[in-house]
Scaffold this motif. Structure first.
Motif, PDB file in Angstrom:
ATOM      1  N   PHE A  86     -10.295-119.899  17.721  1.00 25.23           N
ATOM      2  CA  PHE A  86      -8.996-120.689  17.706  1.00 25.23           C
ATOM      3  C   PHE A  86      -8.864-121.288  16.443  1.00 25.23           C
ATOM      4  O   PHE A  86      -9.711-121.645  15.458  1.00 25.23           O
ATOM      5  N   ASN A  87      -7.626-120.821  16.147  1.00 30.89           N
ATOM      6  CA  ASN A  87      -7.077-121.313  14.537  1.00 30.89           C
ATOM      7  C   ASN A  87      -5.638-121.838  14.912  1.00 30.89           C
ATOM      8  O   ASN A  87      -4.602-121.042  15.022  1.00 30.89           O
ATOM      9  N   ALA A  88      -5.367-123.301  14.350  1.00 32.34           N
ATOM     10  CA  ALA A  88      -4.283-123.694  14.172  1.00 32.34           C
ATOM     11  C   ALA A  88      -4.064-124.333  12.913  1.00 32.34           C
ATOM     12  O   ALA A  88      -3.242-125.130  12.916  1.00 32.34           O
ATOM     13  N   ASP A  89      -4.699-123.997  11.995  1.00 31.26           N
ATOM     14  CA  ASP A  89      -4.757-124.641  10.680  1.00 31.26           C
ATOM     15  C   ASP A  89      -3.228-124.561   9.885  1.00 31.26           C
ATOM     16  O   ASP A  89      -2.779-125.185   9.071  1.00 31.26           O
ATOM     17  N   ASN A  90      -2.643-123.377  10.044  1.00 31.24           N
ATOM     18  CA  ASN A  90      -1.418-123.081   9.681  1.00 31.24           C
ATOM     19  C   ASN A  90      -0.395-123.318  10.887  1.00 31.24           C
ATOM     20  O   ASN A  90      -0.281-122.376  11.685  1.00 31.24           O
ATOM     21  N   SER A  91       0.504-123.923  10.873  1.00 32.34           N
ATOM     22  CA  SER A  91       1.406-124.277  11.880  1.00 32.34           C
ATOM     23  C   SER A  91       2.314-123.158  12.010  1.00 32.34           C
ATOM     24  O   SER A  91       2.911-122.902  13.289  1.00 32.34           O
ATOM     25  N   ASP A  92       2.526-122.154  11.138  1.00 29.63           N
ATOM     26  CA  ASP A  92       3.629-120.943  11.293  1.00 29.63           C
ATOM     27  C   ASP A  92       2.795-119.759  12.099  1.00 29.63           C
ATOM     28  O   ASP A  92       3.483-118.883  12.415  1.00 29.63           O
ATOM     29  N   VAL A  93       1.386-119.933  12.098  1.00 35.12           N
ATOM     30  CA  VAL A  93       0.673-119.017  12.755  1.00 35.12           C
ATOM     31  C   VAL A  93      -0.428-119.362  13.208  1.00 35.12           C
ATOM     32  O   VAL A  93      -1.487-119.557  12.685  1.00 35.12           O
ATOM     33  N   GLN A  94      -0.299-119.752  14.346  1.00 35.49           N
ATOM     34  CA  GLN A  94      -1.521-120.380  15.441  1.00 35.49           C
ATOM     35  C   GLN A  94      -2.044-119.233  16.342  1.00 35.49           C
ATOM     36  O   GLN A  94      -1.088-118.488  17.088  1.00 35.49           O
ATOM     37  N   LEU A  95      -3.472-119.238  16.553  1.00 42.48           N
ATOM     38  CA  LEU A  95      -3.756-118.229  17.500  1.00 42.48           C
ATOM     39  C   LEU A  95      -5.092-118.931  18.287  1.00 42.48           C
ATOM     40  O   LEU A  95      -5.824-119.650  18.024  1.00 42.48           O
ATOM     41  N   ILE A  96      -5.136-118.226  19.672  1.00 43.98           N
ATOM     42  CA  ILE A  96      -6.174-118.481  20.310  1.00 43.98           C
ATOM     43  C   ILE A  96      -6.722-117.137  20.949  1.00 43.98           C
ATOM     44  O   ILE A  96      -5.916-116.462  21.220  1.00 43.98           O
ATOM     45  N   SER A  97      -8.046-116.921  20.982  1.00 46.00           N
ATOM     46  CA  SER A  97      -8.461-115.629  21.470  1.00 46.00           C
ATOM     47  C   SER A  97      -9.872-115.918  22.306  1.00 46.00           C
ATOM     48  O   SER A  97     -10.654-116.541  21.944  1.00 46.00           O
ATOM     49  N   ALA A  98      -9.983-115.023  23.534  1.00 47.64           N
ATOM     50  CA  ALA A  98     -10.907-115.402  24.437  1.00 47.64           C
ATOM     51  C   ALA A  98     -11.220-114.123  25.228  1.00 47.64           C
ATOM     52  O   ALA A  98     -10.456-113.065  25.344  1.00 47.64           O
ATOM     53  N   LYS A  99     -12.474-113.983  25.533  1.00 46.95           N
ATOM     54  CA  LYS A  99     -12.989-112.977  26.356  1.00 46.95           C
ATOM     55  C   LYS A  99     -13.595-113.305  27.543  1.00 46.95           C
ATOM     56  O   LYS A  99     -14.135-114.380  28.141  1.00 46.95           O
ATOM     57  N   GLU A 100     -13.242-112.354  28.765  1.00 48.11           N
ATOM     58  CA  GLU A 100     -13.839-112.519  30.140  1.00 48.11           C
ATOM     59  C   GLU A 100     -14.415-111.208  30.511  1.00 48.11           C
ATOM     60  O   GLU A 100     -13.725-110.197  30.743  1.00 48.11           O
TER      61      GLU A 100
ATOM     62  N   THR B 299     -16.313-113.163  14.455  1.00 48.66           N
ATOM     63  CA  THR B 299     -15.448-114.251  14.333  1.00 48.66           C
ATOM     64  C   THR B 299     -15.916-115.338  13.270  1.00 48.66           C
ATOM     65  O   THR B 299     -15.177-116.317  13.067  1.00 48.66           O
ATOM     66  N   ASN B 300     -16.743-114.894  12.512  1.00 47.43           N
ATOM     67  CA  ASN B 300     -17.220-115.748  11.130  1.00 47.43           C
ATOM     68  C   ASN B 300     -15.913-115.890  10.422  1.00 47.43           C
ATOM     69  O   ASN B 300     -15.431-115.011   9.778  1.00 47.43           O
ATOM     70  N   ASN B 301     -15.494-116.957   9.796  1.00 45.64           N
ATOM     71  CA  ASN B 301     -14.607-117.823   9.086  1.00 45.64           C
ATOM     72  C   ASN B 301     -15.015-117.075   7.778  1.00 45.64           C
ATOM     73  O   ASN B 301     -13.813-116.800   6.804  1.00 45.64           O
ATOM     74  N   GLN B 302     -16.093-116.627   7.382  1.00 41.71           N
ATOM     75  CA  GLN B 302     -16.319-116.163   5.944  1.00 41.71           C
ATOM     76  C   GLN B 302     -16.332-114.647   5.710  1.00 41.71           C
ATOM     77  O   GLN B 302     -16.743-114.327   4.614  1.00 41.71           O
ATOM     78  N   THR B 303     -16.657-114.137   6.910  1.00 37.66           N
ATOM     79  CA  THR B 303     -16.730-112.480   6.779  1.00 37.66           C
ATOM     80  C   THR B 303     -15.477-111.897   6.169  1.00 37.66           C
ATOM     81  O   THR B 303     -14.351-112.291   6.358  1.00 37.66           O
ATOM     82  N   LYS B 304     -15.791-111.099   5.330  1.00 37.34           N
ATOM     83  CA  LYS B 304     -14.628-110.258   4.397  1.00 37.34           C
ATOM     84  C   LYS B 304     -14.366-108.799   5.233  1.00 37.34           C
ATOM     85  O   LYS B 304     -15.414-108.086   5.490  1.00 37.34           O
ATOM     86  N   HIS B 305     -13.288-108.555   5.610  1.00 35.16           N
ATOM     87  CA  HIS B 305     -12.993-107.028   6.379  1.00 35.16           C
ATOM     88  C   HIS B 305     -12.310-106.346   5.461  1.00 35.16           C
ATOM     89  O   HIS B 305     -11.459-107.024   4.465  1.00 35.16           O
ATOM     90  N   SER B 306     -12.158-104.988   5.667  1.00 37.78           N
ATOM     91  CA  SER B 306     -11.160-104.205   5.080  1.00 37.78           C
ATOM     92  C   SER B 306     -10.964-103.005   6.269  1.00 37.78           C
ATOM     93  O   SER B 306     -12.032-102.542   6.782  1.00 37.78           O
TER      94      SER B 306
ATOM     95  N   PHE C 192      -6.065-102.681   4.409  1.00 39.51           N
ATOM     96  CA  PHE C 192      -5.898-104.191   4.677  1.00 39.51           C
ATOM     97  C   PHE C 192      -7.164-104.863   4.235  1.00 39.51           C
ATOM     98  O   PHE C 192      -8.168-104.369   4.676  1.00 39.51           O
ATOM     99  N   SER C 193      -7.277-105.960   3.589  1.00 45.00           N
ATOM    100  CA  SER C 193      -8.291-106.795   3.231  1.00 45.00           C
ATOM    101  C   SER C 193      -7.998-107.939   3.668  1.00 45.00           C
ATOM    102  O   SER C 193      -7.007-108.734   3.538  1.00 45.00           O
ATOM    103  N   TRP C 194      -8.978-108.739   4.313  1.00 45.87           N
ATOM    104  CA  TRP C 194      -8.788-110.148   4.485  1.00 45.87           C
ATOM    105  C   TRP C 194     -10.204-110.771   5.019  1.00 45.87           C
ATOM    106  O   TRP C 194     -11.091-110.180   5.133  1.00 45.87           O
ATOM    107  N   VAL C 195     -10.315-112.228   4.986  1.00 46.69           N
ATOM    108  CA  VAL C 195     -11.593-112.932   5.352  1.00 46.69           C
ATOM    109  C   VAL C 195     -11.132-113.892   6.739  1.00 46.69           C
ATOM    110  O   VAL C 195     -10.074-114.560   6.762  1.00 46.69           O
ATOM    111  N   GLY C 196     -12.262-113.574   7.557  1.00 46.24           N
ATOM    112  CA  GLY C 196     -11.967-114.399   8.735  1.00 46.24           C
ATOM    113  C   GLY C 196     -11.591-113.531  10.050  1.00 46.24           C
ATOM    114  O   GLY C 196     -11.534-112.263   9.870  1.00 46.24           O
TER     115      GLY C 196
END
Length: 754
Positions: A516-530, A730-737, A745-749
């Motif tokens: 769940f991430n609502a830190d940026n009001s312009d891009v808010q996300l929630i993700s779940a699994k069943e 889902t670790n907020n510190q993990t670096k991805h590419s 594409f490269s990003w963190v989180g």
């Protein structure tokens, strides 16, 4: 002569003493516990209220409204008919009206010091005391626990919760003999009936039992009956084992042979965030007994520190409940919920006032009280009215929030994503089953724009207190339609509901939050699994609320990923309101429509039209003079179905609302990627439409693996936005590419969006 004067003085003293007893405190003992009122209104509170009469506009207006209501009832006279009806029938509504009047008239007696109200409550209670010992069990047989005044013990408990407050208010207005008659002929047998004689009702964890526990506990507090109070707090079997010892979590020790009683009902259904597992409609209903009994305990037995129980969960629950409302204050219809119920209900007036008075004076609650335009006529209501008069109100902070479910907060939850001042509000349900009021709809969502439903959750199939519709009770369509998965905006496999639509299976499982991430009001996300709704299949849904400068309004991006060990048919419905305007695919209609299926809710859907998927299928509709478009990645193998609720419904119990269904057949692994867009308006006065067409050109799933899913949105100006979801980490510190279509594409989180 001297003896004559002494005699006169003694006679005068006796006369004054008798008169004082008659008017204000008959047989008032020196025992402090016999000072009344003491439950919700207190003696100190009454004195303070009297001192402020005429000085507090909100309190004075609330008082005058109640006075007019009670005066009208007094003019009609006391009516206590022999019970015979279901909800909505005359006897049901009359007895319901009576318990409300008992409480209100008792309050008026205390505040206005007018014996007219004391006598009204007294006469009403004695009418019940005369009738109750001869009453059989209610003649209507539908309930698992039939009451005497009402068709179910639940409503009998409602009666006692309110009547105990009225009795507390006139306790000292009555003689000792009068109190003895009421307690022995009415209150004690009443409390025994809804508890000892109906353990299946009283000794469980459910909103019904909460009412029963509060009813028995509150009359116990008025009568100073500690044994009865223990029964209310800890359940029937182990009332004698209850103690005031606290457990390691700061909660009082509960029933040692099984969970029952008030504290168990406070412990089990609430998550630490204050979310009530049955959903907001029943949380609203249960909040009154939870809070009114807590307030009474705080005033009479402060050693229980009930508002501190489970880290202030009661107070947290009021904030959670207010968060679970739309821009108009109406509760989101999660699980069994009647649409239109809101924080303007009497239960929420009480909740807001109690939360302010006992929860550290949260000034945001005052703005809700201002909208409600009424306060409770007690100590808490006075505190709110004083604060509003002093200008302390601030705006209640409704925000994006993730509310956990389960007593420990580890059984899924409900996420709410809000943009702006509720310009767009998304409600995502990935919770536990929700006890008996739960629906089989894992990973479902609903969408609101400024309080108006854009994509709906059907809610319950019931017309509460409308006697013509099944006595005001749940209709059979609640099970055959409203609880079934197809009634919700989530994926259905092979036309079978999640967990086969069986409570015994569904109650064992819950979905899991991915992030769940609502830190940026312009891009808010929630993700779940069943992973348990269907054996061998796993579902993962991610929802984003996005505000892009290229779009006039925020939009929703919906990414639903399914993997299975066998090929299946998957249906993804979206239940909208309004008039279809256009679609970019051909539609075939039939002169004779048929139900979409034969069971699991499909039998209640008329299939009105079918279409074949395009590369990006688009469907636009108009509702409340606003244009909306669904744009989804599809192929020619996909079927696009237009359906309408109401098939196999001979009594017209269901609303005839429309739905749009994307059907994908014979696949083991697939991703539904959809944009839901609000993009324009129409004026019937000027007859102009503005931004009536979608701003979306393409929606594509460009990459999908166990590690990542990549979706791209291309607008009409050929500008591309990319969402990458990390499906595992889902670790907020993990670096991805990741390299997709020759682009790095490269990003963190856990996600990337740009």
């Amino acid at each position: 002569m001297r003896n004559y004067i002494v005699l006169l003085v003694l006679l005068n003293f006796l006369f004054l003493s008798c008169n004082a007893n008659q008017n204000d405190s008959k047989n008032l003992s020196g025992n402090e516990n016999e000072i009344h009122p003491k439950l919700i209104l207190t003696k100190k509170g009454v004195e303070e209220i009297r001192s402020h009469l005429g000085k507090l506009p909100l309190f004075d207006a609330s008082l005058e409204k109640v006075k007019q209501e009670v005066d009208q009832e007094i003019e009609l006279g006391i009516q206590v008919p022999i019970p015979k009806d279901y909800s909505g029938g005359y006897t049901h509504e009359r007895h319901k009206r009576n318990f409300l009047m008992i409480q209100k008239a008792g309050v008026l007696y205390q505040i206005l010091q007018d014996d007219k109200y004391g006598n009204y409550v007294k006469d009403m209670l004695f009418a019940y005391a005369k009738m109750y010992p001869t009453l059989p069990i209610h003649p209507k047989p539908r309930s698992y626990a039939r009451g005497k005044l009402f068709w179910q013990c639940l409503n009998d408990s409602n009666w006692l919760v309110y009547a105990s407050q009225g009795y507390d208010c006139i306790y000292n207005f009555l003689s000792e003999e009068e109190r003895s008659v009421l307690e022995n002929d009415l209150f004690k047998p009443f409390a025994d009936y809804i508890s000892i004689q109906n353990p299946q009702f009283f000794n469980r964890v459910h909103n019904h039992s909460t009412w029963g526990n509060a009813a028995v506990g509150m009359i116990a507090l008025v009568m100073n009956d500690d044994a009865l109070l223990d029964r209310a707090l800890y359940g029937i079997k182990n009332a004698a084992l209850a103690s005031n010892a606290k457990d390691n979590d700061g909660g009082f020790i509960k029933n040692k042979e099984g969970k029952a009683g008030y504290f168990a009902n406070l412990e089990e259904p609430f998550s630490p965030d204050g979310y009530y597992t049955e959903g907001p409609y029943y949380q609203r209903y249960a909040m009154y007994p939870f809070l009114i009994f807590a307030e009474a305990l705080q005033n009479v037995k402060p050693e229980y520190e009930v508002f501190k129980f489970k880290n202030n969960v009661l107070l947290n629950s009021i904030d959670a409940l207010l968060q679970l409302t739309d821009a108009d204050g109406e509760f989101f219809p999660i699980n069994d919920g009647q649409k239109g119920m809101s924080y303007y209900s009497r239960e929420l007036v009480t909740a807001v006032d109690v939360a302010y008075a006992y929860g550290g004076n949260n000034s945001g609650l005052l703005s809700i009280a201002e909208k409600q335009q009424k306060v409770t006529l007690d100590d808490a209501g006075l505190a709110v009215a004083l604060a509003i008069k002093d200008g302390k109100a601030t705006l209640f902070d409704k925000k994006s929030v993730n509310l956990s479910d389960g007593s420990k907060g580890d059984e899924g939850g409900v996420g709410i994503l809000r943009y702006g001042e509720e310009d767009l509000t998304l409600v995502f349900k990935y919770a536990a089953q929700g006890l008996s009021h739960g629906h089989y709809d894992k990973l479902s969502f609903s969408l609101f724009e400024k309080g108006e439903e854009v994509l709906q959750d059907y809610g319950l199939a019931r017309y509460v207190n409308v006697e013509q519709k099944g006595g005001g009770n749940y209709l059979k369509e609640n099970k055959t339609w409203a609880k079934q998965t197809i009634a919700h905006n989530t994926v259905i496999q092979d036309e079978i509901s999640h967990f086969q639509g069986k409570y015994e299976i569904g109650s064992k499982h819950h979905s899991e939050l991915h992030f769940f991430n609502a830190d940026n009001s312009d891009v808010q996300l929630i993700s779940a699994k069943e992973n348990n709704a269907y054996p061998g299949s796993k579902m993962h849904r991610t929802l984003a609320v996005v505000k892009d400068e290229k779009y006039t309004k925020p939009y929703v991006l919906d990414v639903f990923r399914i993997t299975s060990d066998q090929p299946h048919q998957f249906d993804l419905p979206y239940y909208y309101f309004g008039q279809p305007i256009s679609m970019n695919f051909d539609v075939n209609t039939s002169s004779s429509i048929q139900p979409l299926g034969s069971k699991n809710g499909y039998q209640h859907l008329w299939l009105e039209a079918t279409g074949q998927g395009a590369t990006t299928s688009q469907f636009t509709w108009l509702n409340h003079n606003k244009f909306y478009t669904i744009s989804s990645n599809t192929s020619k193998q996909d079927e696009l179905l237009f359906a309408r609720i109401g098939a196999n419904d001979p009594n017209f119990n269901l609303r005839n609302d429309p739905g749009f269904i994307i059907r994908r057949k014979n696949v083991k692994q697939t991703v539904f990627a959809t944009v839901i867009e609000s993009h324009g308006t129409y004026s019937p006065v000027s007859e102009f439409s503005v931004s009536a067409t979608s701003n979306i050109k393409k929606v594509q799933v460009v990459y999908d693996s166990e590690e990542y899913t990549v979706v791209q949105i291309t607008n009409v100006e050929n500008e591309v936005k990319t969402l990458i979801i990390s499906n595992r980490d889902t670790n907020n510190q993990t670096k991805h590419s990741l390299k997709v279509n020759n682009k790095e594409f490269s990003w963190v989180g856990p996600f990337y969006f740009k």
